[in-house]
Design a protein around this motif. Structure first.
Motif, PDB file in Angstrom:
ATOM      1  N   ASP A 103      73.919 -32.517  47.430  1.00 38.60           N
ATOM      2  CA  ASP A 103      74.981 -32.957  46.531  1.00 38.60           C
ATOM      3  C   ASP A 103      76.349 -32.630  47.139  1.00 38.60           C
ATOM      4  O   ASP A 103      76.653 -31.487  47.466  1.00 38.60           O
ATOM      5  CB  ASP A 103      74.832 -32.267  45.180  1.00 38.60           C
ATOM      6  CG  ASP A 103      75.788 -32.820  44.147  1.00 38.60           C
ATOM      7  OD1 ASP A 103      76.081 -34.038  44.197  1.00 38.60           O
ATOM      8  OD2 ASP A 103      76.236 -32.049  43.279  1.00 38.60           O
ATOM      9  N   GLY A 104      77.152 -33.665  47.358  1.00 35.24           N
ATOM     10  CA  GLY A 104      78.490 -33.502  47.899  1.00 35.24           C
ATOM     11  C   GLY A 104      78.552 -33.377  49.407  1.00 35.24           C
ATOM     12  O   GLY A 104      79.625 -33.189  49.964  1.00 35.24           O
ATOM     13  N   VAL A 105      77.417 -33.482  50.083  1.00 33.64           N
ATOM     14  CA  VAL A 105      77.372 -33.368  51.542  1.00 33.64           C
ATOM     15  C   VAL A 105      77.432 -34.769  52.146  1.00 33.64           C
ATOM     16  O   VAL A 105      76.737 -35.675  51.713  1.00 33.64           O
ATOM     17  CB  VAL A 105      76.073 -32.659  52.003  1.00 33.64           C
ATOM     18  CG1 VAL A 105      75.970 -32.643  53.507  1.00 33.64           C
ATOM     19  CG2 VAL A 105      76.010 -31.255  51.440  1.00 33.64           C
ATOM     20  N   GLU A 106      78.283 -34.940  53.153  1.00 35.76           N
ATOM     21  CA  GLU A 106      78.402 -36.235  53.811  1.00 35.76           C
ATOM     22  C   GLU A 106      77.125 -36.559  54.584  1.00 35.76           C
ATOM     23  O   GLU A 106      76.588 -35.716  55.300  1.00 35.76           O
ATOM     24  CB  GLU A 106      79.576 -36.221  54.792  1.00 35.76           C
ATOM     25  CG  GLU A 106      79.768 -37.554  55.501  1.00 35.76           C
ATOM     26  CD  GLU A 106      80.899 -37.515  56.520  1.00 35.76           C
ATOM     27  OE1 GLU A 106      81.041 -38.484  57.246  1.00 35.76           O
ATOM     28  OE2 GLU A 106      81.614 -36.490  56.585  1.00 35.76           O
ATOM     29  N   HIS A 107      76.615 -37.769  54.418  1.00 37.50           N
ATOM     30  CA  HIS A 107      75.412 -38.214  55.127  1.00 37.50           C
ATOM     31  C   HIS A 107      75.748 -38.504  56.583  1.00 37.50           C
ATOM     32  O   HIS A 107      76.694 -39.222  56.878  1.00 37.50           O
ATOM     33  CB  HIS A 107      74.839 -39.469  54.476  1.00 37.50           C
ATOM     34  CG  HIS A 107      73.714 -40.064  55.243  1.00 37.50           C
ATOM     35  ND1 HIS A 107      72.475 -39.471  55.325  1.00 37.50           N
ATOM     36  CD2 HIS A 107      73.642 -41.190  55.991  1.00 37.50           C
ATOM     37  CE1 HIS A 107      71.688 -40.202  56.090  1.00 37.50           C
ATOM     38  NE2 HIS A 107      72.366 -41.254  56.500  1.00 37.50           N
ATOM     39  N   VAL A 108      74.979 -37.918  57.495  1.00 42.96           N
ATOM     40  CA  VAL A 108      75.133 -38.165  58.928  1.00 42.96           C
ATOM     41  C   VAL A 108      73.845 -38.809  59.415  1.00 42.96           C
ATOM     42  O   VAL A 108      72.793 -38.168  59.383  1.00 42.96           O
ATOM     43  CB  VAL A 108      75.402 -36.856  59.706  1.00 42.96           C
ATOM     44  CG1 VAL A 108      75.526 -37.134  61.192  1.00 42.96           C
ATOM     45  CG2 VAL A 108      76.648 -36.170  59.178  1.00 42.96           C
ATOM     46  N   PRO A 109      73.890 -40.084  59.831  1.00 41.12           N
ATOM     47  CA  PRO A 109      72.663 -40.746  60.298  1.00 41.12           C
ATOM     48  C   PRO A 109      72.028 -39.996  61.462  1.00 41.12           C
ATOM     49  O   PRO A 109      72.715 -39.435  62.310  1.00 41.12           O
ATOM     50  CB  PRO A 109      73.156 -42.126  60.743  1.00 41.12           C
ATOM     51  CG  PRO A 109      74.453 -42.322  60.053  1.00 41.12           C
ATOM     52  CD  PRO A 109      75.050 -40.949  59.898  1.00 41.12           C
ATOM     53  N   VAL A 110      70.709 -39.982  61.494  1.00 39.93           N
ATOM     54  CA  VAL A 110      69.968 -39.322  62.563  1.00 39.93           C
ATOM     55  C   VAL A 110      69.465 -40.381  63.534  1.00 39.93           C
ATOM     56  O   VAL A 110      68.805 -41.334  63.133  1.00 39.93           O
ATOM     57  CB  VAL A 110      68.776 -38.525  61.995  1.00 39.93           C
ATOM     58  CG1 VAL A 110      67.981 -37.877  63.116  1.00 39.93           C
ATOM     59  CG2 VAL A 110      69.266 -37.480  61.013  1.00 39.93           C
ATOM     60  N   THR A 111      69.812 -40.208  64.789  1.00 42.58           N
ATOM     61  CA  THR A 111      69.307 -41.076  65.849  1.00 42.58           C
ATOM     62  C   THR A 111      68.792 -40.184  66.970  1.00 42.58           C
ATOM     63  O   THR A 111      68.982 -38.968  66.960  1.00 42.58           O
ATOM     64  CB  THR A 111      70.416 -41.991  66.408  1.00 42.58           C
ATOM     65  OG1 THR A 111      71.389 -41.178  67.066  1.00 42.58           O
ATOM     66  CG2 THR A 111      71.076 -42.818  65.317  1.00 42.58           C
ATOM     67  N   PHE A 112      68.144 -40.779  67.951  1.00 42.76           N
ATOM     68  CA  PHE A 112      67.641 -40.008  69.083  1.00 42.76           C
ATOM     69  C   PHE A 112      68.779 -39.273  69.785  1.00 42.76           C
ATOM     70  O   PHE A 112      68.620 -38.140  70.225  1.00 42.76           O
ATOM     71  CB  PHE A 112      66.919 -40.941  70.061  1.00 42.76           C
ATOM     72  CG  PHE A 112      66.275 -40.207  71.198  1.00 42.76           C
ATOM     73  CD1 PHE A 112      65.098 -39.503  71.013  1.00 42.76           C
ATOM     74  CD2 PHE A 112      66.845 -40.211  72.454  1.00 42.76           C
ATOM     75  CE1 PHE A 112      64.497 -38.810  72.051  1.00 42.76           C
ATOM     76  CE2 PHE A 112      66.256 -39.533  73.514  1.00 42.76           C
ATOM     77  CZ  PHE A 112      65.076 -38.827  73.300  1.00 42.76           C
ATOM     78  N   ASP A 113      69.932 -39.916  69.888  1.00 43.20           N
ATOM     79  CA  ASP A 113      71.077 -39.313  70.577  1.00 43.20           C
ATOM     80  C   ASP A 113      71.902 -38.380  69.691  1.00 43.20           C
ATOM     81  O   ASP A 113      72.708 -37.610  70.207  1.00 43.20           O
ATOM     82  CB  ASP A 113      71.991 -40.411  71.138  1.00 43.20           C
ATOM     83  CG  ASP A 113      71.302 -41.225  72.222  1.00 43.20           C
ATOM     84  OD1 ASP A 113      70.523 -40.625  72.994  1.00 43.20           O
ATOM     85  OD2 ASP A 113      71.543 -42.439  72.291  1.00 43.20           O
TER      86      ASP A 113
END
Length: 96
Positions: free
Chosen positions: A21-31
């Protein structure tokens, strides 16, 4: 209490939802995956030992004769258990 804020070694699904809750989403990629903390779990009908290498391109757990293009894993224990139950159910086998 664990480093994740729960009572056990990993968070429950609800604890993970609450913590996000309230945390910015950071996409996960291999890099870009250094920000993701383990441990990680893999639910399957196959037997593996801790530290075994899981790689795409092997036989599918769900369909005989198919190759799996992805390896799915989770930081949530419940999700890995669900994956194992799904693999067993879709393969038509009994047992754990």
């Amino acid at each position: 209490m664990s480093a994740h804020g729960g009572e056990g070694p990993t968070r429950s699904i609800q604890e993970s939802i609450d913590a996000s809750d309230g945390v910015e989403h950071v996409p996960v990629t291999f890099d870009a995956c250094d920000h993701v903390e383990g441990p990680f779990f893999h639910g399957t009908r196959s037997t593996f030992a801790v530290g075994d290498l899981l790689e795409a391109g092997r036989g599918s757990n769900f369909h005989e004769g198919r190759r799996s293009n992805h390896v799915y894993f989770s930081a949530l224990h419940e999700t890995a258990i669900w994956g194992a139950e799904l693999a067993v159910a879709m393969n038509g086998t009994d047992g754990r």
